[in-house]
Scaffold this motif. Structure first.
Motif, mmCIF file in Angstrom:
data_model
loop_
_atom_site.group_PDB
_atom_site.id
_atom_site.type_symbol
_atom_site.label_atom_id
_atom_site.label_comp_id
_atom_site.label_asym_id
_atom_site.label_seq_id
_atom_site.Cartn_x
_atom_site.Cartn_y
_atom_site.Cartn_z
ATOM 1 N N SER A 173 35.821 57.026 -11.384
ATOM 2 C CA SER A 173 36.010 58.269 -10.629
ATOM 3 C C SER A 173 35.085 58.092 -9.405
ATOM 4 C CB SER A 173 36.055 59.617 -11.396
ATOM 5 O OG SER A 173 36.029 60.700 -10.619
ATOM 6 N N VAL A 174 35.699 57.923 -8.301
ATOM 7 C CA VAL A 174 34.941 57.816 -7.223
ATOM 8 C C VAL A 174 35.663 58.607 -5.914
ATOM 9 C CG1 VAL A 174 33.534 56.124 -5.521
ATOM 10 C CG2 VAL A 174 34.053 55.443 -7.856
ATOM 11 N N ASN A 175 34.817 59.314 -5.068
ATOM 12 C CA ASN A 175 35.148 59.980 -3.860
ATOM 13 C C ASN A 175 34.545 59.020 -2.545
ATOM 14 O OD1 ASN A 175 37.380 61.984 -4.608
ATOM 15 N ND2 ASN A 175 35.469 62.445 -5.937
ATOM 16 N N GLY A 176 35.695 58.430 -1.991
ATOM 17 C CA GLY A 176 35.051 57.850 -0.624
ATOM 18 C C GLY A 176 35.494 58.718 0.678
ATOM 19 N N ILE A 177 34.609 58.243 1.801
ATOM 20 C CA ILE A 177 34.994 58.809 2.999
ATOM 21 C C ILE A 177 35.490 57.924 4.031
ATOM 22 C CG2 ILE A 177 33.797 60.072 5.082
ATOM 23 C CD1 ILE A 177 31.629 61.231 3.150
ATOM 24 N N TYR A 178 36.530 58.185 4.661
ATOM 25 C CA TYR A 178 37.243 57.607 5.490
ATOM 26 C C TYR A 178 36.327 56.640 6.622
ATOM 27 C CZ TYR A 178 41.094 56.320 8.928
ATOM 28 O OH TYR A 178 41.955 55.552 9.849
ATOM 29 N N SER A 179 36.550 55.626 6.588
ATOM 30 C CA SER A 179 35.958 54.776 7.698
ATOM 31 C C SER A 179 35.919 55.238 9.002
ATOM 32 C CB SER A 179 36.083 53.201 7.858
ATOM 33 O OG SER A 179 37.509 53.050 7.991
ATOM 34 N N GLY A 180 37.210 56.195 9.161
ATOM 35 C CA GLY A 180 37.246 56.559 10.653
ATOM 36 C C GLY A 180 37.310 57.957 10.737
ATOM 37 N N CYS A 181 36.316 58.547 9.811
ATOM 38 C CA CYS A 181 36.242 60.054 9.539
ATOM 39 C C CYS A 181 35.407 60.594 10.866
ATOM 40 C CB CYS A 181 35.459 60.337 8.485
ATOM 41 S SG CYS A 181 35.000 62.154 7.938
ATOM 42 N N LYS A 182 36.133 61.635 11.382
ATOM 43 C CA LYS A 182 35.398 62.148 12.606
ATOM 44 C C LYS A 182 34.137 63.271 12.206
ATOM 45 C CE LYS A 182 40.069 62.470 14.564
ATOM 46 N NZ LYS A 182 41.086 63.280 14.992
ATOM 47 N N ASN A 183 34.110 63.601 11.040
ATOM 48 C CA ASN A 183 32.802 64.450 10.717
ATOM 49 C C ASN A 183 32.445 63.905 9.405
ATOM 50 O OD1 ASN A 183 32.860 66.902 12.699
ATOM 51 N ND2 ASN A 183 35.257 66.811 12.148
ATOM 52 N N PRO A 184 31.922 62.732 9.382
ATOM 53 C CA PRO A 184 31.400 62.214 8.103
ATOM 54 C C PRO A 184 30.294 63.016 7.414
ATOM 55 C CG PRO A 184 30.714 60.685 9.851
ATOM 56 C CD PRO A 184 31.863 61.628 10.279
ATOM 57 N N GLU A 185 29.417 63.374 8.271
ATOM 58 C CA GLU A 185 28.177 64.306 7.892
ATOM 59 C C GLU A 185 28.882 65.372 6.888
ATOM 60 O OE1 GLU A 185 28.406 63.284 10.852
ATOM 61 O OE2 GLU A 185 26.611 61.858 10.925
ATOM 62 N N LYS A 186 29.670 66.278 7.430
ATOM 63 C CA LYS A 186 30.293 67.310 6.763
ATOM 64 C C LYS A 186 30.998 66.851 5.450
ATOM 65 C CE LYS A 186 29.189 70.772 9.157
ATOM 66 N NZ LYS A 186 28.093 71.879 8.634
ATOM 67 N N ALA A 187 31.825 65.877 5.633
ATOM 68 C CA ALA A 187 32.606 65.479 4.399
ATOM 69 C C ALA A 187 31.480 65.068 3.231
ATOM 70 C CB ALA A 187 33.224 64.259 4.787
ATOM 71 N N LEU A 188 30.429 64.572 3.727
ATOM 72 C CA LEU A 188 29.432 64.304 2.746
ATOM 73 C C LEU A 188 28.632 65.481 2.341
ATOM 74 C CD1 LEU A 188 27.761 61.845 1.068
ATOM 75 C CD2 LEU A 188 26.483 61.608 3.015
ATOM 76 N N GLU A 189 28.543 66.485 3.180
ATOM 77 C CA GLU A 189 27.871 67.685 2.589
ATOM 78 C C GLU A 189 28.948 68.292 1.584
ATOM 79 O OE1 GLU A 189 26.744 70.581 5.719
ATOM 80 O OE2 GLU A 189 26.013 68.981 6.908
ATOM 81 N N LEU A 190 30.193 68.380 1.893
ATOM 82 C CA LEU A 190 31.107 68.978 0.932
ATOM 83 C C LEU A 190 31.127 67.988 -0.571
ATOM 84 C CD1 LEU A 190 33.625 70.483 -0.006
ATOM 85 C CD2 LEU A 190 35.090 68.885 1.049
ATOM 86 N N LEU A 191 30.890 66.475 -0.759
ATOM 87 C CA LEU A 191 30.749 66.122 -1.952
ATOM 88 C C LEU A 191 29.595 66.277 -2.233
ATOM 89 C CD1 LEU A 191 32.103 62.584 -0.774
ATOM 90 C CD2 LEU A 191 33.165 64.467 -2.367
ATOM 91 N N GLN A 192 28.359 66.736 -1.591
ATOM 92 C CA GLN A 192 27.214 67.062 -2.352
ATOM 93 C C GLN A 192 27.501 68.567 -3.022
ATOM 94 O OE1 GLN A 192 22.752 66.843 -1.059
ATOM 95 N NE2 GLN A 192 23.624 68.397 0.263
ATOM 96 N N LEU A 193 28.006 69.459 -2.129
ATOM 97 C CA LEU A 193 28.202 70.592 -2.577
ATOM 98 C C LEU A 193 28.661 70.717 -4.055
ATOM 99 C CD1 LEU A 193 27.418 73.854 -1.810
ATOM 100 C CD2 LEU A 193 29.678 73.893 -0.807
ATOM 101 N N ILE A 194 29.938 70.079 -4.104
ATOM 102 C CA ILE A 194 30.728 70.098 -5.395
ATOM 103 C C ILE A 194 30.030 69.406 -6.203
ATOM 104 C CG2 ILE A 194 32.127 67.966 -4.971
ATOM 105 C CD1 ILE A 194 34.400 69.595 -5.776
ATOM 106 N N ASN A 195 28.947 68.767 -6.085
ATOM 107 C CA ASN A 195 28.202 67.816 -7.188
ATOM 108 C C ASN A 195 27.300 68.772 -7.653
ATOM 109 O OD1 ASN A 195 29.146 64.868 -7.860
ATOM 110 N ND2 ASN A 195 29.721 65.333 -5.859
ATOM 111 N N THR A 196 26.673 69.719 -6.799
ATOM 112 C CA THR A 196 25.702 70.757 -7.364
ATOM 113 C C THR A 196 25.919 72.140 -7.408
ATOM 114 O OG1 THR A 196 25.199 70.821 -4.744
ATOM 115 C CG2 THR A 196 24.066 69.120 -5.828
ATOM 116 N N ASP A 197 26.956 72.598 -7.143
ATOM 117 C CA ASP A 197 27.242 74.012 -7.019
ATOM 118 C C ASP A 197 27.995 74.420 -7.996
ATOM 119 O OD1 ASP A 197 28.692 76.664 -6.012
ATOM 120 O OD2 ASP A 197 27.131 76.557 -4.635
ATOM 121 N N THR A 198 27.945 75.061 -9.132
ATOM 122 C CA THR A 198 28.716 75.646 -10.237
ATOM 123 C C THR A 198 29.971 76.465 -9.748
ATOM 124 O OG1 THR A 198 26.944 75.141 -12.002
ATOM 125 C CG2 THR A 198 28.931 76.638 -12.398
ATOM 126 N N LYS A 199 29.557 77.315 -8.890
ATOM 127 C CA LYS A 199 30.824 78.172 -8.626
ATOM 128 C C LYS A 199 31.847 77.392 -7.884
ATOM 129 C CE LYS A 199 32.207 82.241 -5.437
ATOM 130 N NZ LYS A 199 32.820 82.912 -6.665
#
Length: 479
Positions: free
Chosen positions: A318-344
């Motif tokens: 189970s892996v989630n990757g960010i698109y190589s052409g992503c326009k907002n990669p920092e925000k995409a990574l922030e989202l992956l961080q949040l779902i891995n750290t925020d129980t709600k």
């Protein structure tokens, strides 16, 4: 901890030139007038939830408050997943985050689908970077670069005999004493005599897990080469030469011949209909939370057989990757961080709409109100922070953590075989395996003679060249 990684793939100019990124449309990754970024996440499950809009009404305000994003999910049904993922990754269709796994991860990286996260992770998502074990980052790295966020879940393979305990009790069978196929055999005889039907259900995959439980496939995508766990010499072999696997296959053949395994096993698909006994990978707590409800077993229990093992493939499940052409990669990574750290947030993705699919009890546990939430929980992020359910006496995630910690780890985590020089041999050898494995691993044919036939065809298909290429790379990695 080994940090040296072999050049796992011939990373072509497609990665450097961004051919995949260049084909993307202008849709997705948009920013609204108030600065909120919309991110598209493509994943797999039972299709789009019927109450998807209600779910967004809970999720998006929370995401806006936390990290200034909105989410647009595309949940692809299981039956359409392979085709849909191929279309997305081969056409350059825009997405921000895509779920992937061991079957496609390395090829998608080689095709330039995913963004290199190595520098961004410690800067943009330091909590996530620190949370995930180094082994896991190594397993999703190619040529020293990280191309995805691995999910913290059952990252080790652990296999179980999953029982209808009421059937076992009916015949006074001590399921806790049954921890291999030899001890299972007499129990199956007893049940067959009493019930008049085959007790053990197998799909066409049969007991092919015997290879996964004992051999690291070198991220080659093939079960015809591997290094046995615990082999300090790291010798590449054909797993079918292993005497323990042969002994198990002989027992399984005896079971099949005596009608203790369903006769259509070599062609049967996995189904969620009732089975009194089957084999599954996971953890024992899943008997109550998943297998029992899914298979209609009121009193379901699971007993482990074999050891837990961990390798690149198990971590890449189970892996989630960010698109190589992503326009907002920092925000995409922030989202992956949040779902891995925020129980709600994690609970909303895992259980669905609060108040409709689940509700919290006074002691902070989750009571599920429905069982049809369409998103597949294991695909999303850290399972360890998912709230305990009211049906659990203890948290099932504590057991998962313990299994991961106790697992036998491959010495080849971080190694990925470069198959570019032996693609023809690999394809031909895999075709031989695919042709025979249902008959072999369900017990439908006598194993010793069939294995000799398979080995002969593998040699013609180029197995020796494949093995030599693998051994050379393994030796270099182990220096």
């Amino acid at each position: 901890m080994k940090k040296k990684r072999v050049l796992a793939l011939a990373l072509t100019a497609a990665m450097c030139a961004g051919l995949v990124a260049g084909c993307g449309s202008d849709k997705g990754g948009s920013e609204s007038g108030d600065g909120v970024v919309s991110l598209k996440w493509v994943t797999v499950g039972n299709g789009m939830p019927a109450n998807y809009e209600e779910w967004l009404e809970q999720v998006n305000p929370y995401l806006e408050e936390k990290i200034g994003v909105n989410i647009d999910m595309e949940v692809v049904g299981w039956g359409d997943w392979d085709n849909r993922r191929s279309v997305i990754t081969n056409s350059g269709e825009y997405f921000d985050i895509l779920f992937t796994d061991q079957s496609r991860f390395t090829s998608e990286v080689s095709n330039g689908v995913f963004l290199d996260l190595s520098e961004m992770l410690p800067e943009t998502a330091s909590d996530l970077y620190d949370l995930v074990p180094e082994d896991y980052w190594n397993a999703v790295s190619i040529d020293g670069k990280i191309y995805g966020v691995p999910t913290m879940k059952d990252n080790a393979i652990t296999e179980y005999f999953v029982w209808d305990k009421d059937i076992a009790d009916k015949y006074n069978i001590d399921i806790n004493a049954i921890t291999d196929f030899d001890s299972l055999y007499p129990a199956l005889q007893t049940i067959k005599e009493g019930e008049g039907t085959a007790p053990l259900f197998m799909s066409k995959a049969g007991a092919s897990v015997l290879i996964d439980m004992n051999f690291d496939d070198l991220s080659s995508g093939s079960k015809v080469i591997g290094v046995k766990y615990g082999d300090d010499s790291a010798t590449v072999v054909n797993p079918l030469d292993d005497p323990d696997i042969l002994a198990n296959l002989e027992t399984i053949h005896k079971m099949y011949s005596e009608g203790l395994i369903n006769g259509d096993a070599p062609t049967a698909d996995d189904t969620n209909k009732y089975h009194m006994l089957f084999i599954a990978q996971g953890w024992s707590g899943a008997a109550k939370t998943t297998w029992g409800p899914n298979f209609g077993i009121a009193n379901c229990e699971a007993i482990q057989f074999g050891d837990s093992v961990m390798c690149n493939k198990t971590i890449q499940g189970s892996v989630n990757g960010i698109y190589s052409g992503c326009k907002n990669p920092e925000k995409a990574l922030e989202l992956l961080q949040l779902i891995n750290t925020d129980t709600k947030l994690r609970d909303l993705f895992y259980f669905g709409v609060e108040g409709e699919d689940f509700q919290y009890t006074d002691d902070g546990k989750v009571e599920r109100l429905t069982s049809d939430w369409a998103l597949a929980g294991y695909t999303q992020g850290n399972t360890y922070i998912v709230s305990q359910q009211t049906t659990e006496e203890t948290s099932q995630w504590d057991e998962v953590i313990a299994l991961n910690d106790a697992a036998t780890r491959s010495d080849l985590i971080g190694f990925g075989m470069d198959t570019s020089s032996v693609q023809t041999q690999l394809a031909n050898c895999n075709a031989v395996y695919e042709k025979y494995y249902p008959e072999l691993f369900t017990g439908a044919q006598e194993p010793k003679a069939l294995i000799e036939k398979i080995k002969g065809e593998l040699e013609t298909a180029g197995w020796n060249e494949l093995c030599a290429a693998a051994q050379e790379q393994v030796d270099e990695f182990m220096k």
